[in-house]
Design a protein around this motif. Structure first.
Motif, PDB file in Angstrom:
ATOM      1  N   HIS A 144       0.801  -1.231   0.000  1.00  0.00           N
ATOM      2  CA  HIS A 144       0.000   0.000   0.000  1.00  0.00           C
ATOM      3  C   HIS A 144       0.832   1.279   0.000  1.00  0.00           C
ATOM      4  O   HIS A 144       0.319   2.323  -0.373  1.00  0.00           O
ATOM      5  CB  HIS A 144      -0.950   0.015   1.193  1.00  0.00           C
ATOM      6  N   GLY A 145       2.073   1.220   0.444  1.00  0.00           N
ATOM      7  CA  GLY A 145       2.920   2.399   0.402  1.00  0.00           C
ATOM      8  C   GLY A 145       3.215   3.001   1.756  1.00  0.00           C
ATOM      9  O   GLY A 145       2.995   2.376   2.798  1.00  0.00           O
ATOM     10  N   ARG A 146       3.700   4.240   1.693  1.00  0.00           N
ATOM     11  CA  ARG A 146       4.119   4.949   2.912  1.00  0.00           C
ATOM     12  C   ARG A 146       2.922   5.240   3.808  1.00  0.00           C
ATOM     13  O   ARG A 146       1.868   5.680   3.343  1.00  0.00           O
ATOM     14  CB  ARG A 146       4.839   6.241   2.557  1.00  0.00           C
ATOM     15  N   VAL A 147       3.121   5.009   5.103  1.00  0.00           N
ATOM     16  CA  VAL A 147       2.053   5.218   6.077  1.00  0.00           C
ATOM     17  C   VAL A 147       1.658   6.689   6.147  1.00  0.00           C
ATOM     18  O   VAL A 147       0.460   7.005   6.254  1.00  0.00           O
ATOM     19  CB  VAL A 147       2.468   4.663   7.456  1.00  0.00           C
ATOM     20  N   ASP A 148       2.614   7.611   6.046  1.00  0.00           N
ATOM     21  CA  ASP A 148       2.255   9.037   6.103  1.00  0.00           C
ATOM     22  C   ASP A 148       1.338   9.422   4.942  1.00  0.00           C
ATOM     23  O   ASP A 148       0.359  10.159   5.116  1.00  0.00           O
ATOM     24  CB  ASP A 148       3.483   9.946   6.180  1.00  0.00           C
ATOM     25  N   ALA A 149       1.591   8.884   3.746  1.00  0.00           N
ATOM     26  CA  ALA A 149       0.743   9.177   2.583  1.00  0.00           C
ATOM     27  C   ALA A 149      -0.636   8.528   2.729  1.00  0.00           C
ATOM     28  O   ALA A 149      -1.656   9.134   2.375  1.00  0.00           O
ATOM     29  CB  ALA A 149       1.415   8.701   1.298  1.00  0.00           C
ATOM     30  N   LEU A 150      -0.683   7.312   3.258  1.00  0.00           N
ATOM     31  CA  LEU A 150      -1.968   6.641   3.479  1.00  0.00           C
ATOM     32  C   LEU A 150      -2.816   7.428   4.469  1.00  0.00           C
ATOM     33  O   LEU A 150      -4.012   7.652   4.239  1.00  0.00           O
ATOM     34  CB  LEU A 150      -1.746   5.219   4.006  1.00  0.00           C
ATOM     35  N   LEU A 151      -2.201   7.870   5.564  1.00  0.00           N
ATOM     36  CA  LEU A 151      -2.933   8.625   6.581  1.00  0.00           C
ATOM     37  C   LEU A 151      -3.389   9.977   6.037  1.00  0.00           C
ATOM     38  O   LEU A 151      -4.518  10.406   6.298  1.00  0.00           O
ATOM     39  CB  LEU A 151      -2.072   8.810   7.835  1.00  0.00           C
ATOM     40  N   ALA A 152      -2.554  10.622   5.236  1.00  0.00           N
ATOM     41  CA  ALA A 152      -2.947  11.904   4.631  1.00  0.00           C
ATOM     42  C   ALA A 152      -4.148  11.711   3.709  1.00  0.00           C
ATOM     43  O   ALA A 152      -5.043  12.567   3.658  1.00  0.00           O
ATOM     44  CB  ALA A 152      -1.775  12.507   3.864  1.00  0.00           C
ATOM     45  N   ARG A 153      -4.195  10.590   3.017  1.00  0.00           N
ATOM     46  CA  ARG A 153      -5.287  10.328   2.087  1.00  0.00           C
ATOM     47  C   ARG A 153      -6.616  10.076   2.806  1.00  0.00           C
ATOM     48  O   ARG A 153      -7.659  10.564   2.380  1.00  0.00           O
ATOM     49  CB  ARG A 153      -4.940   9.140   1.187  1.00  0.00           C
ATOM     50  N   ILE A 154      -6.590   9.318   3.909  1.00  0.00           N
ATOM     51  CA  ILE A 154      -7.854   8.985   4.583  1.00  0.00           C
ATOM     52  C   ILE A 154      -8.232   9.974   5.683  1.00  0.00           C
ATOM     53  O   ILE A 154      -9.387  10.040   6.081  1.00  0.00           O
ATOM     54  CB  ILE A 154      -7.844   7.552   5.161  1.00  0.00           C
ATOM     55  N   GLY A 155      -7.252  10.747   6.187  1.00  0.00           N
ATOM     56  CA  GLY A 155      -7.517  11.674   7.276  1.00  0.00           C
ATOM     57  C   GLY A 155      -7.324  11.000   8.630  1.00  0.00           C
ATOM     58  O   GLY A 155      -7.446   9.785   8.758  1.00  0.00           O
ATOM     59  N   ASP A 156      -7.032  11.816   9.605  1.00  0.00           N
ATOM     60  CA  ASP A 156      -6.749  11.316  10.956  1.00  0.00           C
ATOM     61  C   ASP A 156      -7.801  11.843  11.922  1.00  0.00           C
ATOM     62  O   ASP A 156      -7.813  13.031  12.243  1.00  0.00           O
ATOM     63  CB  ASP A 156      -5.350  11.752  11.388  1.00  0.00           C
TER      64      ASP A 156
END
Length: 173
Positions: A148-160
């Motif tokens: 899936h890739g970098r965790v920072d990019a995944l979190l930026a995409r879905i929101g925290d």
């Protein structure tokens, strides 16, 4: 024969009882288990309960965190160990995605893919769960979720939507 040492990532969650103490006690037990070393836990984050129908603001809020470790155990030995720890802390499996005293998921097991009737690794929904990604990013800013890739990019995409949790003994600002 020498056992292979493999990096692993666990996710922890609880929304019943003394959530923080339950998670930390389970983490201490896991860190002390034979075949586990170099255990490092993230800060805990608080989130709204996620049910099969979606977020539920009426349900007790969850605490979540992750931990990395090195292990000589197989994926299924880890699953058995984590399920014993869940049971030791009162986990009852009566409703899918229901309230729980403790949930421990194996997110990653080195670079290995496991898919059978008991276990799926990498965890199939980790990439869409801020309550896994946010504490993981705090633990490892360079983390990558296999497939899936970098965790920072995944979190930026879905929101925290998670919030920091002040644990007993934390300095209050």
């Amino acid at each position: 024969m020498i056992a292979q040492i493999v990096p692993v990532l666990f996710a922890f969650g609880a929304n019943l009882g003394d959530r923080g103490e339950t998670i930390r006690a389970a983490q201490r037990a896991l860190a002390a288990a034979p075949g586990i070393r170099d255990f490092s836990a993230s800060p805990l984050r608080e989130t709204i309960a996620l049910t099969e129908r979606g977020p539920d603001p009426e349900a007790p809020r969850y605490l979540n965190g992750v931990a990395s470790a090195q292990t000589a155990l197989t994926p299924h030995e880890l699953l058995d160990l984590t399920q014993r720890l869940e049971a030791d802390h009162g986990r009852v499996r009566d409703a899918r995605w229901g309230d729980r005293t403790l949930d421990i998921d194996l997110i990653l097991y080195g670079g290995r893919v496991v898919r059978d009737e008991r276990l799926t690794i990498p965890h199939p929904r980790a990439h869409e769960r801020d309550f896994v990604l946010a504490p993981w990013l705090a633990l490892d800013p360079d983390a990558v979720l296999m497939g899936h890739g970098r965790v920072d990019a995944l979190l930026a995409r879905i929101g925290d939507t998670t919030a920091p949790f002040a644990e007993p003994g934390d300095a209050q600002a």
